[in-house]
Scaffold this motif. Structure first.
Motif, PDB file in Angstrom:
ATOM      1  N   LEU A  74       0.813  -1.217   0.000  1.00 38.19           N
ATOM      2  CA  LEU A  74       0.000   0.000   0.000  1.00 38.19           C
ATOM      3  C   LEU A  74       0.846   1.266   0.000  1.00 38.19           C
ATOM      4  N   GLY A 110      -2.482  11.013  -2.306  1.00 40.48           N
ATOM      5  CA  GLY A 110      -2.695   9.635  -2.724  1.00 40.48           C
ATOM      6  C   GLY A 110      -4.114   9.348  -3.156  1.00 40.48           C
ATOM      7  N   ASP A 111      -5.051  10.251  -2.855  1.00 40.57           N
ATOM      8  CA  ASP A 111      -6.440  10.106  -3.284  1.00 40.57           C
ATOM      9  C   ASP A 111      -7.035   8.773  -2.828  1.00 40.57           C
ATOM     10  N   ALA A 112      -6.817   8.424  -1.548  1.00 40.82           N
ATOM     11  CA  ALA A 112      -7.308   7.159  -1.004  1.00 40.82           C
ATOM     12  C   ALA A 112      -8.726   7.323  -0.464  1.00 40.82           C
ATOM     13  N   ASP A 113      -9.414   6.193  -0.352  1.00 34.74           N
ATOM     14  CA  ASP A 113     -10.765   6.173   0.220  1.00 34.74           C
ATOM     15  C   ASP A 113     -10.748   5.857   1.707  1.00 34.74           C
ATOM     16  N   ALA A 115      -8.302   4.962   5.281  1.00 37.83           N
ATOM     17  CA  ALA A 115      -7.015   4.967   5.970  1.00 37.83           C
ATOM     18  C   ALA A 115      -7.073   3.998   7.139  1.00 37.83           C
ATOM     19  N   THR A 144     -10.806  -4.819  -3.678  1.00 37.36           N
ATOM     20  CA  THR A 144     -10.159  -3.910  -4.634  1.00 37.36           C
ATOM     21  C   THR A 144     -11.031  -2.709  -5.008  1.00 37.36           C
ATOM     22  N   ARG A 147      -9.723   2.275  -2.413  1.00 39.67           N
ATOM     23  CA  ARG A 147      -8.295   2.555  -2.352  1.00 39.67           C
ATOM     24  C   ARG A 147      -7.890   2.794  -0.907  1.00 39.67           C
ATOM     25  N   VAL A 148      -6.937   1.999  -0.429  1.00 42.96           N
ATOM     26  CA  VAL A 148      -6.482   2.083   0.958  1.00 42.96           C
ATOM     27  C   VAL A 148      -5.158   2.825   0.998  1.00 42.96           C
ATOM     28  N   ALA A 149      -5.071   3.813   1.863  1.00 42.87           N
ATOM     29  CA  ALA A 149      -3.845   4.611   1.983  1.00 42.87           C
ATOM     30  C   ALA A 149      -2.728   3.779   2.598  1.00 42.87           C
ATOM     31  N   LEU A 169      -5.021  12.916   5.468  1.00 44.49           N
ATOM     32  CA  LEU A 169      -4.947  12.051   4.292  1.00 44.49           C
ATOM     33  C   LEU A 169      -6.128  12.262   3.352  1.00 44.49           C
ATOM     34  N   VAL A 171      -9.232  11.118   3.562  1.00 48.48           N
ATOM     35  CA  VAL A 171     -10.035   9.916   3.296  1.00 48.48           C
ATOM     36  C   VAL A 171     -11.467  10.108   3.796  1.00 48.48           C
TER      37      VAL A 171
END
Length: 263
Positions: A74, A110-113, A115, A144, A147-149, A169, A171
């Motif tokens: 990740l 990182g544009d994660a969903d 954290a 999948t 998206r995980v930071a 982050l 998220v």
């Protein structure tokens, strides 16, 4: 009476609690020796108390955790610490454990969903023994579609410190995996706290908690991860977490949808 007729006292008959003790870690049926506990039970109590104290005061070896977290693919594991300078101050000043000393290196690029913060909490031992395995199960359960930071390890940390991390982050969903307060039965239990739209100032009523994670005697990694994934999905559909969000991991899709949207 001949030797063949001799009988050895039945331990289970003399102690009816013995069978029940094999099914629980609770301290039950301790017995009496005059006005006190039997010596064996007193020694067991002292050993359990010492284990709980050790679990609280033992510092977390972050370096030992990082390789396992990095292996999840990740991104490089990030580190933060609270304003509490050591375990003593952390225990005396819960407020300091809720605020980060610095958020350098954390940003929303990182544009994660989602954290995931792995925090030592009140049992660094629990994090050392179960942390990487539980985070691995969480990432697998999330699949999948989200998206995980990169993982974050937080030391001298309380749950609310994660709100600062999640906000930095950028998220929508935060999962804080944290060592729970040790008891006289369990000193290595983890909890997972979920917060939708994390930001400083969130209250406990706005979180969901999965507790008592410590296989083989407590909740297993995969089972806890399934509940967490269901709560993540529910919070994102509902637009909030906490008292309004229910665990739908054991329900079919139609029932879960009804719980999330209400009447």
């Amino acid at each position: 009476m001949s030797g063949g007729d001799a009988r050895t006292p039945d331990v289970a008959a003399s102690d009816p609690w013995s069978g029940l003790r094999r099914t629980t870690q609770a301290r039950i049926g301790l017995g009496r020796a005059g006005s006190s506990l039997p010596t064996r039970r007193e020694l067991e109590f002292r050993a359990a108390h010492a284990a709980a104290r050790d679990a609280v005061h033992e510092p977390l070896d972050v370096d030992a955790l990082v390789p396992g977290l990095d292996a999840l693919g990740l991104g490089a594991t990030l580190r933060v610490r609270s304003l509490a300078e050591g375990r003593g101050e952390y225990l005396r000043r819960p407020d300091l454990g809720r605020r980060p000393a610095s958020l350098d290196g954390l940003d929303a690029s990182g544009d994660a969903d989602v954290a995931v913060v792995l925090a030592d909490g009140l049992s660094p031992r629990a994090v050392a023994e179960h942390g990487v395995a539980l985070v691995t199960a969480l990432v697998d359960a999330l699949g999948t579609g989200l998206r995980v930071a990169a993982p974050v390890v937080a030391t001298q940390a309380r749950v609310a410190l994660g709100d600062h991390v999640g906000a930095a982050l950028g998220v929508q969903t935060l999962l804080v995996v944290i060592g729970e307060r040790p008891g006289l039965s369990v000193a290595d239990s983890l909890g997972v706290y979920l917060t939708h739209d994390p930001r400083p100032g969130r209250t406990d009523a706005e979180r969901n908690c999965i507790s008592n994670i410590h296989p083989p005697d407590g909740l297993g990694y995969a089972a806890a991860a399934r509940v967490a994934a269901a709560l993540v999905d529910g919070s994102r559909r509902l637009g909030r977490s906490g008292v309004a969000l229910k665990d739908s991991s054991a329900l079919d899709d139609a029932t879960a949808e009804a719980l999330d949207t209400g009447p």
